[in-house]
Design an enzyme around this catalytic site. Structure first.
Site, short mmCIF file in Angstrom:
data_model
loop_
_atom_site.label_atom_id
_atom_site.label_comp_id
_atom_site.label_asym_id
_atom_site.label_seq_id
_atom_site.Cartn_x
_atom_site.Cartn_y
_atom_site.Cartn_z
N LEU A 62 0.83 -1.22 0.00
CA LEU A 62 0.00 0.00 0.00
C LEU A 62 0.86 1.26 0.00
O LEU A 62 0.33 2.37 -0.15
CB LEU A 62 -0.95 0.00 1.21
CG LEU A 62 -2.01 -1.11 1.25
CD1 LEU A 62 -2.86 -1.00 2.51
CD2 LEU A 62 -2.89 -1.11 0.02
N ARG A 63 2.19 1.07 0.24
CA ARG A 63 3.15 2.21 0.18
C ARG A 63 2.85 3.28 1.24
O ARG A 63 3.11 3.10 2.37
CB ARG A 63 3.17 2.86 -1.22
CG ARG A 63 3.30 1.86 -2.37
CD ARG A 63 4.71 1.53 -2.68
NE ARG A 63 4.81 0.81 -3.95
CZ ARG A 63 5.52 -0.30 -4.11
NH1 ARG A 63 6.21 -0.82 -3.13
NH2 ARG A 63 5.58 -0.91 -5.28
N ASN A 93 8.16 -2.89 3.02
CA ASN A 93 9.25 -2.21 2.28
C ASN A 93 8.83 -0.81 1.85
O ASN A 93 8.95 -0.42 0.69
CB ASN A 93 9.70 -3.05 1.08
CG ASN A 93 8.62 -3.25 0.04
OD1 ASN A 93 7.43 -3.19 0.35
ND2 ASN A 93 9.00 -3.49 -1.19
N HIS A 174 10.77 -13.87 0.59
CA HIS A 174 10.94 -13.70 -0.85
C HIS A 174 12.27 -14.35 -1.21
O HIS A 174 13.32 -13.88 -0.79
CB HIS A 174 10.93 -12.19 -1.15
CG HIS A 174 11.27 -11.85 -2.57
ND1 HIS A 174 10.97 -10.61 -3.10
CD2 HIS A 174 11.88 -12.54 -3.57
CE1 HIS A 174 11.38 -10.56 -4.37
NE2 HIS A 174 11.94 -11.71 -4.68
N HIS A 224 5.18 -15.42 -3.49
CA HIS A 224 5.16 -15.43 -4.95
C HIS A 224 6.09 -16.45 -5.63
O HIS A 224 7.02 -16.07 -6.34
CB HIS A 224 5.37 -14.03 -5.53
CG HIS A 224 6.51 -13.22 -4.98
ND1 HIS A 224 7.76 -13.70 -4.77
CD2 HIS A 224 6.56 -11.90 -4.65
CE1 HIS A 224 8.54 -12.75 -4.32
NE2 HIS A 224 7.84 -11.64 -4.22
N ASP A 297 0.15 -9.31 -4.97
CA ASP A 297 1.43 -8.58 -4.89
C ASP A 297 1.26 -7.20 -5.52
O ASP A 297 2.15 -6.72 -6.26
CB ASP A 297 2.56 -9.37 -5.53
CG ASP A 297 3.94 -8.83 -5.15
OD1 ASP A 297 4.00 -7.89 -4.34
OD2 ASP A 297 4.95 -9.34 -5.68
N HIS A 301 3.57 1.76 -8.80
CA HIS A 301 4.65 2.73 -9.06
C HIS A 301 4.05 3.84 -9.92
O HIS A 301 2.91 3.71 -10.38
CB HIS A 301 5.80 2.06 -9.82
CG HIS A 301 6.46 0.95 -9.05
ND1 HIS A 301 7.30 1.19 -8.00
CD2 HIS A 301 6.37 -0.40 -9.17
CE1 HIS A 301 7.71 0.03 -7.50
NE2 HIS A 301 7.16 -0.96 -8.18
#
Ligand code: DOR
Ligand code: ZN
Length: 435
Positions: A62-63, A93, A174, A224, A297, A301
């Site tokens: 969701l940033r 992240n 990951h 993933h 996922d 951007h």
């Protein structure tokens, strides 16, 4: 609050039944034959449409914070609701990363009056792993390890011991081998068309091997999985070790590296889109019930970033929340994946694995989170209509079937026919580690 009934083809257990669901005070009161709904209870009849539990995505980005220009809690959770998701777990992240109590607290504060669906947090690896563990124990859902974290832990005994000492910790990982990727980069021309050769399937398999070696017998969920090689290794191992699970993404199920040739940087993602054989292997594993979660996922951007020319400058990932249901139902229509296994991997299986309570199933006393889907509606994906800030997609212009037509969150209709209907009613969800 008064009662409301919703009828259609309702997903109960592992199959559909013609039924009505009675909603009261945010919960499911009961499930009845449509003809038994009391006359004084208002009924919304969705006819032949599918009534699913609100979908659960345990892997989204969701940033927000310094990357709010890509997505923020408000736009990301609107996109989730539009895609039929009522519960998401967001990745750490961010800039700065969510890897301490302070940052978890700050993230929770930023969600206030902003989130349209329920949101939980994965916790990143802090320089001091104790900070990550503290944040986890305050309600995070897992400690998320990125390839660089896995490499770091493999070389740092002290960090490894701190992280593996605590029995309860749940890791999501990951897996890609960065050393192999660097070596490939030195040999192969660095252009986006070569992305799947640079981050190849051996890199994924090596990453899985290293992760299994470090965290064997821990509570571990691999994110993933994209290649047949890594998949086979994980299926073998998870048959021996029930604490090991894995997820696949919608895009690795539905698309191949051909899409990168067509759309260049728009379709760049990590791990990369792969071959038809890899996609077929993932579909087979899903159909055999071996996949714990299908995730989007969702990795927004800016379009300017995605259109950059230079290989290393193009960020990986794309939005996925608003294309998951049509992409998957199109695969169902083509006979490629089972509708039943797909629904389980979008609802009850991830909810159970991550211990997200009261969601993922239509049953008495669960949250009245429901997603209504028109299974055979044909349409064309147009990213300009996304509620996400990221208005591009590797599914752009694809003819699909299956559309989310309405979403209920705790009994309230929050989405219908392309529009959000209410103020943000989502809640932060906290994992209780003391249970
Ligand atoms: O494609 C990806 N995008 N893979 C990741 O692992 C991270 C994600 C992102 O955050 O953009
Ligand atoms: Zn991700």
């Amino acid at each position: 609050m008064s009662e409301l009934a919703i009828s259609g083809r309702v997903w109960i257990g592992r199959e559909f039944h013609e039924a009505a669901v009675i909603l009261k005070e945010g919960r499911i009161l009961e499930i009845l034959p449509k003809s038994s709904v009391p006359l004084n209870v208002p009924l919304i009849d969705f006819g032949n449409n599918l009534i699913l539990p609100g979908l659960v995505d345990v892997h989204v980005h969701l940033r927000d914070f310094e990357q709010s220009y890509k997505e923020d809690f408000s736009s990301g959770t609107k996109a989730a609701i539009a895609g039929g998701y009522t519960t998401v777990l967001t990745m750490p992240n961010t800039k700065p990363p969510i890897s301490s109590l302070e940052m978890l607290q700050s993230a929770k504060e930023r969600t206030k009056d902003k989130i349209f669906c329920d949101v939980g947090f994965h916790i990143g690896l802090n320089e001091n792993p104790i900070n990550s563990i503290k944040a986890l124990m305050e309600g995070g859902f897992s400690i998320k390890l990125y390839p660089e974290d896995i490499m770091l832990i493999s070389k740092d005994r002290e960090k490894k011991e701190i992280l593996t000492k605590e029995e309860k910790i749940f890791f999501t990982a990951h897996c890609e081998d960065l050393e192999r990727i660097e070596a490939n980069k030195a040999k192969i021309e660095n252009k986006v068309e070569n992305h799947s050769m640079i981050r190849d399937e051996i890199a994924e398999l090596n990453g899985v091997e290293l992760c299994l070696k470090l965290l064997k017998l821990k509570n571990l969920h691999i994110v993933h999985v994209s290649s047949s090689l890594a998949l086979k290794r994980l299926i073998g191992e998870s048959e021996l070790d029930k604490k090991l699970t894995f997820e696949v993404t919608v895009h690795h199920l539905a698309l191949t590296k051909k899409r990168v040739e067509e759309l260049k940087g728009i379709a760049k993602t990590n791990p990369p889109l792969r071959s038809e054989e890899d996609a077929l292997a993932l579909r087979k594993a899903l159909n055999e019930g071996k996949v714990t979660a299908i995730v989007t996922d969702h990795a927004p951007h800016s379009i300017e970033e995605k259109k950059l020319e230079e290989y290393d400058s193009i960020p990986s990932g794309f939005p996925g929340l608003e294309t998951a249901i049509p992409a998957l139902l199109t695969l169902v229509k083509l006979g490629e994946i089972s509708l039943e296994e797909t629904i389980l991997a979008l609802t009850s299986k991830p909810a159970k694995r991550f211990q997200i309570h009261n969601v993922g199933e239509i049953k008495r006393n669960s949250f009245a989170n429901l997603t209504v889907v028109k299974q055979n509606e044909k349409w064309k994906i147009k990213s300009s209509n996304f509620l996400s800030k990221a208005k591009f997609s590797p599914f752009e212009n694809m003819e699909v079937v299956g559309k989310v037509i309405a979403v209920f969150l705790r009994g309230e209709k929050v989405f219908e026919e392309g529009s959000i209907l209410s103020n943000p009613k989502g809640r932060v969800i906290i994992k209780n580690w003391n249970l």
